[in-house]
Each structure stands twice: as C-alpha cells, then as structure tokens.
Design a protein around this motif. Structure first.
Motif, PDB file in Angstrom:
ATOM      1  N   ALA A  42      -5.443   2.439  -1.442  1.00 19.03           N
ATOM      2  CA  ALA A  42      -5.197   2.188  -2.861  1.00 19.03           C
ATOM      3  C   ALA A  42      -3.784   2.632  -3.248  1.00 19.03           C
ATOM      4  CB  ALA A  42      -6.232   2.911  -3.715  1.00 19.03           C
ATOM      5  N   VAL A  43      -3.391   3.814  -2.790  1.00 20.40           N
ATOM      6  CA  VAL A  43      -2.028   4.305  -3.078  1.00 20.40           C
ATOM      7  C   VAL A  43      -0.990   3.425  -2.395  1.00 20.40           C
ATOM      8  CG1 VAL A  43      -0.445   6.243  -2.762  1.00 20.40           C
ATOM      9  CG2 VAL A  43      -2.811   6.668  -3.446  1.00 20.40           C
ATOM     10  N   ASN A  45      -1.253   0.231  -1.382  1.00 16.75           N
ATOM     11  CA  ASN A  45      -1.185  -1.098  -1.989  1.00 16.75           C
ATOM     12  C   ASN A  45      -0.477  -1.071  -3.335  1.00 16.75           C
ATOM     13  OD1 ASN A  45      -2.601  -1.888   0.233  1.00 16.75           O
ATOM     14  ND2 ASN A  45      -4.342  -2.745  -0.875  1.00 16.75           N
ATOM     15  N   ALA A  46      -0.725  -0.034  -4.126  1.00 17.17           N
ATOM     16  CA  ALA A  46      -0.044   0.072  -5.418  1.00 17.17           C
ATOM     17  C   ALA A  46       1.457   0.237  -5.221  1.00 17.17           C
ATOM     18  CB  ALA A  46      -0.611   1.251  -6.212  1.00 17.17           C
ATOM     19  N   ARG A  47       1.852   1.062  -4.247  1.00 16.73           N
ATOM     20  CA  ARG A  47       3.278   1.244  -3.971  1.00 16.73           C
ATOM     21  C   ARG A  47       3.901  -0.044  -3.446  1.00 16.73           C
ATOM     22  NH1 ARG A  47       2.844   5.534  -1.174  1.00 16.73           N
ATOM     23  NH2 ARG A  47       2.696   4.530   0.864  1.00 16.73           N
ATOM     24  N   THR A  48       3.174  -0.770  -2.589  1.00 19.78           N
ATOM     25  CA  THR A  48       3.690  -2.028  -2.054  1.00 19.78           C
ATOM     26  C   THR A  48       3.876  -3.058  -3.157  1.00 19.78           C
ATOM     27  OG1 THR A  48       2.654  -1.640   0.101  1.00 19.78           O
ATOM     28  CG2 THR A  48       3.210  -3.904  -0.448  1.00 19.78           C
ATOM     29  N   ARG A  49       2.918  -3.186  -4.062  1.00 18.34           N
ATOM     30  CA  ARG A  49       3.048  -4.143  -5.160  1.00 18.34           C
ATOM     31  C   ARG A  49       4.224  -3.786  -6.062  1.00 18.34           C
ATOM     32  NH1 ARG A  49      -2.626  -3.692  -5.291  1.00 18.34           N
ATOM     33  NH2 ARG A  49      -2.477  -2.228  -7.018  1.00 18.34           N
ATOM     34  N   ARG A  50       4.398  -2.494  -6.353  1.00 17.82           N
ATOM     35  CA  ARG A  50       5.506  -2.080  -7.214  1.00 17.82           C
ATOM     36  C   ARG A  50       6.854  -2.387  -6.564  1.00 17.82           C
ATOM     37  NH1 ARG A  50       4.164   2.671  -7.418  1.00 17.82           N
ATOM     38  NH2 ARG A  50       5.674   3.623  -5.997  1.00 17.82           N
ATOM     39  N   ASP A  79       9.154  -3.145   1.632  1.00 20.25           N
ATOM     40  CA  ASP A  79       8.011  -3.946   1.207  1.00 20.25           C
ATOM     41  C   ASP A  79       7.996  -5.230   2.024  1.00 20.25           C
ATOM     42  OD1 ASP A  79       9.251  -6.323  -0.599  1.00 20.25           O
ATOM     43  OD2 ASP A  79      10.400  -4.475  -0.864  1.00 20.25           O
ATOM     44  N   SER A 203      -7.156  -8.400  -2.530  1.00 13.49           N
ATOM     45  CA  SER A 203      -5.794  -7.972  -2.840  1.00 13.49           C
ATOM     46  C   SER A 203      -4.814  -8.412  -1.756  1.00 13.49           C
ATOM     47  CB  SER A 203      -5.760  -6.451  -3.006  1.00 13.49           C
ATOM     48  OG  SER A 203      -4.441  -5.990  -3.251  1.00 13.49           O
TER      49      SER A 203
END
Length: 254
Positions: A42-43, A45-50, A79, A203
């Motif tokens: 979760a952490v 994926n959130a960092r990758t999307r940002r 990324d 996702s």
C-alpha cells in the motif's frame, strides 16, 4: 457445586496437541505475512502513483525530450514511467552511436527501442506483482488450514468425552465450540488476503494500462517527434522539432 470450567480459545490452545498448535502457528504466520505485504505494498503503490503523476506532469510540460532526459538524469528514474523513458532514450542514443553491435541490437533503431521498452514493461509488471502470489495462496489455503484444525480439535474433544463416560450437551458444547474457533481464525486470515489481492490486482492493471498507453506515445516521439492522437492526427511535443514520418521505423501495429 462443581466450578464452571473456563472455556475459550486460550483453553483450546493449551489442551490441544502438537498438531493443533502447529496449525494455529501456521495461521499466525500467514496473518503476519499478509498484513506485512498489505502495508508495504500500500505504501509502495501510493509512492509509485505520486511519483508517476509528478513525472507525467513534467513530461507533458517539457519543451523537448532532451529536457526530459536532463530531468531524469538530475532526479533519477524512481517510477515506472521515468524508468521506461530513461531506457528508451538510452536505447535510441546507443543504437544511433554504435549501431547493431550485438544480436540483441539487430534490426532498425525502432526495433531495438521497441524491444527495450517491452523489456522494461515486463520488469515493471514483475515488480508490481511481487507478493501477490503469497496473498492469493493465503486467501485460498487459510480457510482449509482452519477447517483442518477444527476437525482435529473436534476429534480430540469427542475422544475425551468418550473416555469421560458421558455425552451430555453441556459436555459436548464447550470442547466442540472451542474447536470451531479454528475455522473462524482461518477465515479471519483469508478474508483480508483475498480483499488485498483483488485491490492490488486492479490497481496494478490500471497502472500498467497507463504505462502501455504512455509507451505508445513515447515510441511515437522517439521515432517521429510527434504524438499520435486517437483520431489519427499527430501532435508535436511542445517546441520540439518534428522529424519526417517514415513507415519503416514504426513499430508493428502503429
């Protein structure tokens, strides 16, 4: 007056044998691994999307591919989109400078760039799917591990009741109810794993779909200096000189 026996999950664990304790330990390990992967992915994926959104915003506002290359050199490829762009730019420069020096570089420049981009996409796909096999395995096997613990606990409870010389409802309900807790534990381990697997799979599918679409645009920029629009028109990169379009450098299907 006989004292009321202290029943419950703790009592079940203390009175069960080695196999029952081993099954419970397996479920605990499965649960810990599941929640570790859920938090880490979760952490991540959130960092990758940002980071991907930030790079895409910079890419489409860049004045040229050279400016994008300088940005990647300065801040690194952190990324999937910048990673793909970095390798594609390097492949084009490498082939233009050295040509087809090795078998993997055989063919035209567009062929070499296409193979490089496909390799990067495969690497990013494998990276995104890391850990999903474990989540799927936990989600599919944890209920059966719990059920096996229940069956084993019920068996021992019935043996103990038989040896006690009586089979009234108050003697059966407690031990059998304790054994059934293992089924609940198995479900409690499996449900988060299944939900997390479905969430991360979707996702990843969305991100890889965006990456594939970006790869087509990037390939068009590298070979023609223009972006191929859905309607069949072409849009040049901001202030970038457009190279003449040549049919022999387009990838298959473009």
């Amino acid at each position: 007056m006989n004292p009321t026996p202290q029943l419950g999950f703790e009592h079940f664990i203390t009175q069960t044998d080695g196999l029952g304790k081993a099954l419970f330990a397996i479920l605990v390990v499965m649960s810990l691994a599941t929640w570790y992967l859920i938090i880490v992915k979760a952490v991540s994926n959130a960092r990758t999307r940002r980071r991907s959104n930030a790079f895409m915003q910079h890419f489409w506002n860049a004045t040229s591919l050279e400016a994008v290359d300088r940005e990647i050199t300065t801040h690194g490829a952190n990324d999937p989109f910048s990673h793909l762009t970095s390798h594609a730019l390097y492949a084009r420069q490498h082939h233009a400078r050295f040509g087809a020096a090795k078998l993997e570089e055989a063919g035209s420049q567009s062929d070499f760039v296409t193979r490089t981009m496909r390799k990067v996409i495969d690497e990013e796909t494998a990276k995104l799917e890391n850990g999903l096999t474990l989540l799927a395995s936990v989600g599919s096997t944890a209920p059966f591990v719990g059920l096996f613990g229940t069956v084993w606990g019920v068996y021992h409870a019935l043996v103990a009741i038989g040896q006690g010389g009586g089979a009234t409802i108050d003697r059966i309900a407690g031990p059998v109810g304790e054994a059934l807790i293992m089924t609940g534990v198995g479900l409690a381990v499996a449900i988060p794993a299944v939900l997390a697997y479905n969430f991360f799979t979707r996702s990843n599918r969305v991100l890889l779909s965006r990456l594939d679409a970006f790869a087509h645009d990037l390939f068009a920029f590298l070979t023609t200096g223009q972006q191929i629009a859905p309607a069949g028109n072409v849009h040049p990169l901001k202030n970038a000189p457009a190279a003449p379009q040549r049919p022999d450098v387009l990838a298959p299907g473009q």
